[in-house]
Enzyme design. Structure first.
Site, PDB file in Angstrom:
ATOM      1  N   GLU A  93     -17.907   0.145   8.516  1.00 46.82           N
ATOM      2  CA  GLU A  93     -17.527   1.269   7.554  1.00 46.82           C
ATOM      3  C   GLU A  93     -18.124   2.579   7.832  1.00 46.82           C
ATOM      4  OE1 GLU A  93     -18.945  -0.101   3.755  1.00 46.82           O
ATOM      5  OE2 GLU A  93     -17.956  -1.982   4.188  1.00 46.82           O
ATOM      6  N   CYS A 106     -21.747   9.075   6.682  1.00 48.88           N
ATOM      7  CA  CYS A 106     -22.705   8.123   6.558  1.00 48.88           C
ATOM      8  C   CYS A 106     -22.069   7.072   7.793  1.00 48.88           C
ATOM      9  CB  CYS A 106     -22.910   7.212   5.256  1.00 48.88           C
ATOM     10  SG  CYS A 106     -23.641   5.781   5.365  1.00 48.88           S
ATOM     11  N   CYS A 113     -25.729  -7.149  10.214  1.00 52.05           N
ATOM     12  CA  CYS A 113     -27.144  -6.637  10.300  1.00 52.05           C
ATOM     13  C   CYS A 113     -27.943  -8.097  10.293  1.00 52.05           C
ATOM     14  CB  CYS A 113     -27.559  -5.779   9.073  1.00 52.05           C
ATOM     15  SG  CYS A 113     -29.128  -5.029   9.215  1.00 52.05           S
ATOM     16  N   CYS A 117     -32.276  -8.302   4.000  1.00 51.69           N
ATOM     17  CA  CYS A 117     -32.698  -7.404   2.770  1.00 51.69           C
ATOM     18  C   CYS A 117     -31.978  -8.229   1.668  1.00 51.69           C
ATOM     19  CB  CYS A 117     -32.637  -6.021   2.582  1.00 51.69           C
ATOM     20  SG  CYS A 117     -33.756  -5.287   4.036  1.00 51.69           S
ATOM     21  N   CYS A 120     -28.883  -6.193   0.052  1.00 51.36           N
ATOM     22  CA  CYS A 120     -27.934  -5.551   0.809  1.00 51.36           C
ATOM     23  C   CYS A 120     -26.791  -6.381   1.111  1.00 51.36           C
ATOM     24  CB  CYS A 120     -28.563  -4.933   2.143  1.00 51.36           C
ATOM     25  SG  CYS A 120     -27.630  -3.843   2.795  1.00 51.36           S
ATOM     26  N   CYS A 334     -23.196   0.593   0.990  1.00 52.72           N
ATOM     27  CA  CYS A 334     -23.404  -0.167   2.229  1.00 52.72           C
ATOM     28  C   CYS A 334     -22.709  -1.507   2.157  1.00 52.72           C
ATOM     29  CB  CYS A 334     -24.815  -0.221   2.232  1.00 52.72           C
ATOM     30  SG  CYS A 334     -25.482   0.151   3.675  1.00 52.72           S
TER      31      CYS A 334
HETATM   32  N1  SAH Z   1     -30.797  -0.672   7.749  1.00 51.33           N
HETATM   33  C1  SAH Z   1     -31.354   0.801   7.474  1.00 51.33           C
HETATM   34  C2  SAH Z   1     -30.154   1.609   7.171  1.00 51.33           C
HETATM   35  C3  SAH Z   1     -28.967   1.155   6.212  1.00 51.33           C
HETATM   36  S1  SAH Z   1     -29.078   0.949   4.484  1.00 51.33           S
HETATM   37  C4  SAH Z   1     -32.251   0.704   6.240  1.00 51.33           C
HETATM   38  O1  SAH Z   1     -32.626  -0.145   6.039  1.00 51.33           O
HETATM   39  O2  SAH Z   1     -32.780   1.819   5.826  1.00 51.33           O
HETATM   40  C5  SAH Z   1     -29.204   2.405   3.672  1.00 51.33           C
HETATM   41  C6  SAH Z   1     -30.154   2.299   2.356  1.00 51.33           C
HETATM   42  O3  SAH Z   1     -29.356   1.892   1.392  1.00 51.33           O
HETATM   43  C7  SAH Z   1     -31.393   1.675   2.664  1.00 51.33           C
HETATM   44  O4  SAH Z   1     -32.290   2.323   2.073  1.00 51.33           O
HETATM   45  C8  SAH Z   1     -31.172   0.224   1.825  1.00 51.33           C
HETATM   46  O5  SAH Z   1     -32.266  -0.348   1.657  1.00 51.33           O
HETATM   47  C9  SAH Z   1     -30.091   1.054   0.898  1.00 51.33           C
HETATM   48  N2  SAH Z   1     -29.573  -0.356   0.188  1.00 51.33           N
HETATM   49  C10 SAH Z   1     -28.584  -1.267   0.726  1.00 51.33           C
HETATM   50  N3  SAH Z   1     -28.236  -2.187  -0.280  1.00 51.33           N
HETATM   51  C11 SAH Z   1     -28.648  -1.458  -1.458  1.00 51.33           C
HETATM   52  C12 SAH Z   1     -27.955  -1.606  -2.686  1.00 51.33           C
HETATM   53  N4  SAH Z   1     -27.176  -2.661  -3.190  1.00 51.33           N
HETATM   54  N5  SAH Z   1     -28.434  -0.866  -3.621  1.00 51.33           N
HETATM   55  C13 SAH Z   1     -29.163   0.142  -3.537  1.00 51.33           C
HETATM   56  N6  SAH Z   1     -29.543   0.558  -2.167  1.00 51.33           N
HETATM   57  C14 SAH Z   1     -29.207  -0.386  -1.065  1.00 51.33           C
END
Ligand code: SAH
Length: 351
Positions: A93, A106, A113, A117, A120, A334
């Site tokens: 994406e 973006c 990944c 997390c 995510c 994301c």
């Molecule tokens: N892997 C990297 C970049 C990708 S995510 C990282 O962890 O920074 C980009 C941002 O979106 C990160 O801060 C991530 O923690 C956040 N993110 C992911 N899923 C999310 C969600 N459901 N709600 C809000 N932020 C989210």
């Protein structure tokens, strides 16, 4: 032997390649510009290159051209979300956003990944592979071709963990940055990481000067570990020490991302602990109301508690903003579009 992806060469590598096929080095600059600045997808568009050389290039190389499987446009704010197909059939994406300071893309850095997390969507179906530098930069070329708009800012915040694909990510920044390419200044490039500490130190030494964003999301190791597995490898102190080193070496302010999850990390005590952690650092906090995804139990903090959290930080001298929720009508968070695509494919296979 398969053909070579010519987009993958840096200018220096392309010069070497052009010489290795018995041609004059200066052609590399012309070809590099056609591919990365103009964004052509066929050698025949390279009008200042002889037909003989174009034919030679066609025989041994190809220009990366990725297909857009789907584009969703937000009726609210002009955000466009792209599902892009890679040559091996994997899908990633990219999200195009319109800000006052310019059009921003973006980009994804991996297919899926590994980081796990809890909140995510990108990590839900695991990890497929890392993207090459040309697949990362190619997202910009693909979206510029489609929209006919110039992209002036790039954020490495799509699917994947950029610092888990270190070499290709750094190479892609150098290509995007190149004056004969897209020529997007490093200060217009932000890289977001969940905190792979050794690679933050490495990045500080690359002399790139891009903005670094850290996905912090919690103020104690225990809480962070409960939502981000990477916190079991590196604690907050180690992470912040790496950030201080990055600030010292690059002179750049760091942005800390903090997704507010109701009842988990949005209390007054959390805000005060964040103040304590960041006091004295050249930092900026970006609060993200957590995007609720189907499979995960986390709930978005309500508007009042988000504002209170922001005010607490600001009144203690920590510059804090709340991220605008762009594209909320099109799954712009994301990994959500790709996730739907995979789920649909799985459903199709079941039939
Ligand atoms: N892997 C990297 C970049 C990708 S995510 C990282 O962890 O920074 C980009 C941002 O979106 C990160 O801060 C991530 O923690 C956040 N993110 C992911 N899923 C999310 C969600 N459901 N709600 C809000 N932020 C989210």
């Amino acid at each position: 032997m398969g053909k070579i992806n010519i987009n993958e060469f840096t200018l220096e590598e392309l010069e070497e390649y052009i010489e290795s096929i018995g041609e004059k080095k200066f052609h590399a600059k012309q070809i590099f510009k056609w591919i990365h600045k103009i964004g052509v997808v066929s050698f025949d568009e390279m009008t200042d290159i002889s037909k003989k050389l174009r034919d030679k290039l066609k025989e041994s190389t190809y220009i990366l051209n990725m297909e857009i499987i789907k584009c969703q446009s937000s009726k609210k704010d002009g955000t466009m979300k792209f599902l892009i197909k890679l040559l091996d059939g994997c899908a990633i994406e990219s999200v195009f956003m319109v800000y006052n300071h310019g059009n921003t893309l973006c980009v994804s850095t991996q297919v899926g990944c590994k980081m796990g997390c809890k909140f995510c969507a990108s990590t839900k179906d695991g990890f497929e592979r890392s993207l090459s530098a040309s697949e990362i930069e190619g997202q910009i070329l693909t979206v510029e071709r489609y929209t006919n708009k110039k992209i002036s800012n790039v954020v490495y915040m799509g699917i994947g963990e950029p610092l888990d694909n270190y070499d290709n990510v750094v190479k892609s920044i150098r290509i995007i940055n190149h004056p004969f390419g897209l020529n997007i200044g490093a200060r217009h490039i932000s890289l977001s990481t969940c905190g792979i500490v050794p690679n933050i130190y490495r990045l500080a030494d690359e002399n790139i000067q891009c903005t670094l964003s850290i996905s912090l999301h919690a103020t104690t190791d225990e809480k962070r570990q409960s939502i981000m597995p990477i916190a079991n490898r590196y604690n907050i102190e180690e992470l912040l020490n790496a950030c201080k080193d990055y600030i010292k070496k690059t002179g750049r302010r760091i942005s800390f991302e903090y997704a507010l999850i109701s009842g988990k990390n949005d209390s007054y005590e959390d805000a005060m602990e964040l103040v304590r952690l960041l006091r004295g650092m050249i930092a900026h906090v970006n609060l993200i109301p957590v995007n609720e995804i189907k499979e995960k139990e986390y709930k978005k903090a309500n508007e009042r508690s988000i504002e209170k959290f922001m005010n607490t930080l600001n009144s203690c001298g920590i510059v804090t903003t709340v991220r605008r929720e762009l594209g909320s009508d099109i799954d712009a968070a994301c990994g959500q579009l790709r996730k739907k695509y995979i789920d649909n494919k799985k459903d199709c296979q079941k039939l």
